[in-house]
Design a protein around this motif. Structure first.
Motif, PDB file in Angstrom:
ATOM      1  N   ARG A 153       0.853  -1.183   0.000  1.00 21.75           N
ATOM      2  CA  ARG A 153       0.000   0.000   0.000  1.00 21.75           C
ATOM      3  C   ARG A 153       0.886   1.229   0.000  1.00 21.75           C
ATOM      4  O   ARG A 153       1.886   1.283   0.720  1.00 21.75           O
ATOM      5  CB  ARG A 153      -0.911   0.021   1.233  1.00 21.75           C
ATOM      6  CG  ARG A 153      -1.958  -1.052   1.191  1.00 21.75           C
ATOM      7  CD  ARG A 153      -3.056  -0.835   2.178  1.00 21.75           C
ATOM      8  NE  ARG A 153      -2.563  -0.814   3.555  1.00 21.75           N
ATOM      9  CZ  ARG A 153      -3.338  -0.868   4.619  1.00 21.75           C
ATOM     10  NH1 ARG A 153      -4.631  -0.954   4.480  1.00 21.75           N
ATOM     11  NH2 ARG A 153      -2.821  -0.846   5.824  1.00 21.75           N
ATOM     12  N   PRO A 154       0.539   2.221  -0.790  1.00 23.59           N
ATOM     13  CA  PRO A 154       1.373   3.422  -0.861  1.00 23.59           C
ATOM     14  C   PRO A 154       1.218   4.293   0.390  1.00 23.59           C
ATOM     15  O   PRO A 154       0.294   4.102   1.190  1.00 23.59           O
ATOM     16  CB  PRO A 154       0.824   4.150  -2.089  1.00 23.59           C
ATOM     17  CG  PRO A 154      -0.600   3.700  -2.186  1.00 23.59           C
ATOM     18  CD  PRO A 154      -0.614   2.296  -1.687  1.00 23.59           C
ATOM     19  N   GLU A 155       2.118   5.243   0.515  1.00 25.39           N
ATOM     20  CA  GLU A 155       2.022   6.234   1.590  1.00 25.39           C
ATOM     21  C   GLU A 155       0.713   7.000   1.400  1.00 25.39           C
ATOM     22  O   GLU A 155       0.311   7.286   0.281  1.00 25.39           O
ATOM     23  CB  GLU A 155       3.222   7.176   1.459  1.00 25.39           C
ATOM     24  CG  GLU A 155       3.328   8.206   2.514  1.00 25.39           C
ATOM     25  CD  GLU A 155       4.579   9.036   2.317  1.00 25.39           C
ATOM     26  OE1 GLU A 155       4.458  10.121   1.701  1.00 25.39           O
ATOM     27  OE2 GLU A 155       5.651   8.604   2.744  1.00 25.39           O
ATOM     28  N   ARG A 156       0.039   7.329   2.517  1.00 22.04           N
ATOM     29  CA  ARG A 156      -1.255   8.003   2.384  1.00 22.04           C
ATOM     30  C   ARG A 156      -1.557   8.831   3.627  1.00 22.04           C
ATOM     31  O   ARG A 156      -0.916   8.666   4.658  1.00 22.04           O
ATOM     32  CB  ARG A 156      -2.364   6.982   2.148  1.00 22.04           C
ATOM     33  CG  ARG A 156      -2.508   5.990   3.288  1.00 22.04           C
ATOM     34  CD  ARG A 156      -3.278   4.757   2.828  1.00 22.04           C
ATOM     35  NE  ARG A 156      -3.489   3.837   3.918  1.00 22.04           N
ATOM     36  CZ  ARG A 156      -2.600   2.969   4.364  1.00 22.04           C
ATOM     37  NH1 ARG A 156      -1.403   2.910   3.824  1.00 22.04           N
ATOM     38  NH2 ARG A 156      -2.879   2.159   5.353  1.00 22.04           N
ATOM     39  N   GLU A 176       3.046   5.874   6.582  1.00 22.58           N
ATOM     40  CA  GLU A 176       4.070   5.368   5.673  1.00 22.58           C
ATOM     41  C   GLU A 176       3.524   4.208   4.838  1.00 22.58           C
ATOM     42  O   GLU A 176       2.539   3.567   5.194  1.00 22.58           O
ATOM     43  CB  GLU A 176       5.287   4.890   6.475  1.00 22.58           C
ATOM     44  CG  GLU A 176       5.954   5.979   7.288  1.00 22.58           C
ATOM     45  CD  GLU A 176       6.536   7.093   6.429  1.00 22.58           C
ATOM     46  OE1 GLU A 176       7.086   6.795   5.351  1.00 22.58           O
ATOM     47  OE2 GLU A 176       6.419   8.261   6.830  1.00 22.58           O
ATOM     48  N   ALA A 177       4.196   3.927   3.743  1.00 22.53           N
ATOM     49  CA  ALA A 177       3.838   2.789   2.904  1.00 22.53           C
ATOM     50  C   ALA A 177       4.005   1.515   3.722  1.00 22.53           C
ATOM     51  O   ALA A 177       4.896   1.413   4.567  1.00 22.53           O
ATOM     52  CB  ALA A 177       4.725   2.754   1.671  1.00 22.53           C
ATOM     53  N   ASP A 178       3.128   0.559   3.505  1.00 25.16           N
ATOM     54  CA  ASP A 178       3.226  -0.707   4.217  1.00 25.16           C
ATOM     55  C   ASP A 178       2.725  -1.839   3.336  1.00 25.16           C
ATOM     56  O   ASP A 178       2.340  -1.635   2.194  1.00 25.16           O
ATOM     57  CB  ASP A 178       2.459  -0.664   5.538  1.00 25.16           C
ATOM     58  CG  ASP A 178       0.972  -0.426   5.366  1.00 25.16           C
ATOM     59  OD1 ASP A 178       0.528  -0.122   4.243  1.00 25.16           O
ATOM     60  OD2 ASP A 178       0.237  -0.529   6.355  1.00 25.16           O
ATOM     61  N   LYS A 179       2.752  -3.036   3.873  1.00 26.76           N
ATOM     62  CA  LYS A 179       2.291  -4.214   3.150  1.00 26.76           C
ATOM     63  C   LYS A 179       1.113  -4.807   3.905  1.00 26.76           C
ATOM     64  O   LYS A 179       1.029  -4.726   5.127  1.00 26.76           O
ATOM     65  CB  LYS A 179       3.408  -5.253   3.059  1.00 26.76           C
ATOM     66  CG  LYS A 179       4.585  -4.789   2.253  1.00 26.76           C
ATOM     67  CD  LYS A 179       5.665  -5.847   2.245  1.00 26.76           C
ATOM     68  CE  LYS A 179       6.874  -5.353   1.497  1.00 26.76           C
ATOM     69  NZ  LYS A 179       7.955  -6.335   1.536  1.00 26.76           N
ATOM     70  N   VAL A 180       0.213  -5.446   3.169  1.00 29.68           N
ATOM     71  CA  VAL A 180      -0.959  -6.071   3.774  1.00 29.68           C
ATOM     72  C   VAL A 180      -1.196  -7.417   3.084  1.00 29.68           C
ATOM     73  O   VAL A 180      -0.968  -7.562   1.890  1.00 29.68           O
ATOM     74  CB  VAL A 180      -2.194  -5.152   3.669  1.00 29.68           C
ATOM     75  CG1 VAL A 180      -2.600  -4.913   2.246  1.00 29.68           C
ATOM     76  CG2 VAL A 180      -3.349  -5.690   4.463  1.00 29.68           C
ATOM     77  N   VAL A 181      -1.604  -8.407   3.874  1.00 25.68           N
ATOM     78  CA  VAL A 181      -1.900  -9.729   3.321  1.00 25.68           C
ATOM     79  C   VAL A 181      -3.342  -9.725   2.836  1.00 25.68           C
ATOM     80  O   VAL A 181      -4.247  -9.274   3.534  1.00 25.68           O
ATOM     81  CB  VAL A 181      -1.692 -10.830   4.382  1.00 25.68           C
ATOM     82  CG1 VAL A 181      -2.102 -12.184   3.829  1.00 25.68           C
ATOM     83  CG2 VAL A 181      -0.258 -10.844   4.849  1.00 25.68           C
ATOM     84  N   LYS A 182      -3.551 -10.232   1.630  1.00 26.02           N
ATOM     85  CA  LYS A 182      -4.874 -10.297   1.031  1.00 26.02           C
ATOM     86  C   LYS A 182      -5.214 -11.745   0.717  1.00 26.02           C
ATOM     87  O   LYS A 182      -4.327 -12.564   0.480  1.00 26.02           O
ATOM     88  CB  LYS A 182      -4.924  -9.500  -0.276  1.00 26.02           C
ATOM     89  CG  LYS A 182      -4.744  -8.013  -0.110  1.00 26.02           C
ATOM     90  CD  LYS A 182      -5.946  -7.447   0.544  1.00 26.02           C
ATOM     91  CE  LYS A 182      -6.158  -6.011   0.149  1.00 26.02           C
ATOM     92  NZ  LYS A 182      -7.408  -5.497   0.633  1.00 26.02           N
ATOM     93  N   VAL A 183      -6.509 -12.056   0.706  1.00 31.74           N
ATOM     94  CA  VAL A 183      -6.992 -13.374   0.335  1.00 31.74           C
ATOM     95  C   VAL A 183      -8.109 -13.175  -0.682  1.00 31.74           C
ATOM     96  O   VAL A 183      -9.065 -12.450  -0.427  1.00 31.74           O
ATOM     97  CB  VAL A 183      -7.536 -14.154   1.541  1.00 31.74           C
ATOM     98  CG1 VAL A 183      -8.068 -15.517   1.101  1.00 31.74           C
ATOM     99  CG2 VAL A 183      -6.482 -14.312   2.607  1.00 31.74           C
ATOM    100  N   THR A 184      -7.964 -13.823  -1.835  1.00 41.07           N
ATOM    101  CA  THR A 184      -9.012 -13.824  -2.836  1.00 41.07           C
ATOM    102  C   THR A 184      -9.671 -15.194  -2.778  1.00 41.07           C
ATOM    103  O   THR A 184      -9.000 -16.217  -2.947  1.00 41.07           O
ATOM    104  CB  THR A 184      -8.441 -13.571  -4.246  1.00 41.07           C
ATOM    105  OG1 THR A 184      -7.772 -12.319  -4.251  1.00 41.07           O
ATOM    106  CG2 THR A 184      -9.541 -13.566  -5.284  1.00 41.07           C
TER     107      THR A 184
END
Length: 95
Positions: free
Chosen positions: A59-62, A76-84
């Motif tokens: 995810r970008p900085e926002r 700050e920009a970070d990462k997130v776990v997604k499930v489809t």
């Protein structure tokens, strides 16, 4: 709404489905969990056929708002776990 299945219940159901002991089922479940965790943490993805796809998205900085004060702060920009969720699972749930 039904209660979520616990790990103990999942291991018991997996052992019954496999026709194996609970100890073997628990080891199999732990191994699958470790593989998914390691692969997604490294930026990859894992697809479980009939269940879905686990992946990591950046995810970008926002700008976000502090709900207590209403103050706008930069996150700050970070990462997130997604499930489809797989189409087969969606279809089985919806009849």
């Amino acid at each position: 709404m039904a209660k979520p299945m616990t790990k103990t219940q999942l291991v018991a159901a997996l052992a019954e489905e496999m026709g194996a002991e609970k100890k073997a089922a628990a080891q199999a479940l732990d191994a699958v969990t470790a593989i998914i965790t390691r692969e997604v943490a490294e930026g990859g993805s894992v697809t479980l056929p009939g269940v879905g796809k686990f992946y990591c998205r950046e995810r970008p900085e926002r700008m976000v708002r502090n709900p207590a004060t209403g103050e706008q702060i930069k996150k700050e920009a970070d990462k997130v776990v997604k499930v489809t969720v797989a189409k087969a699972l969606k279809d089985s749930v919806n009849g």
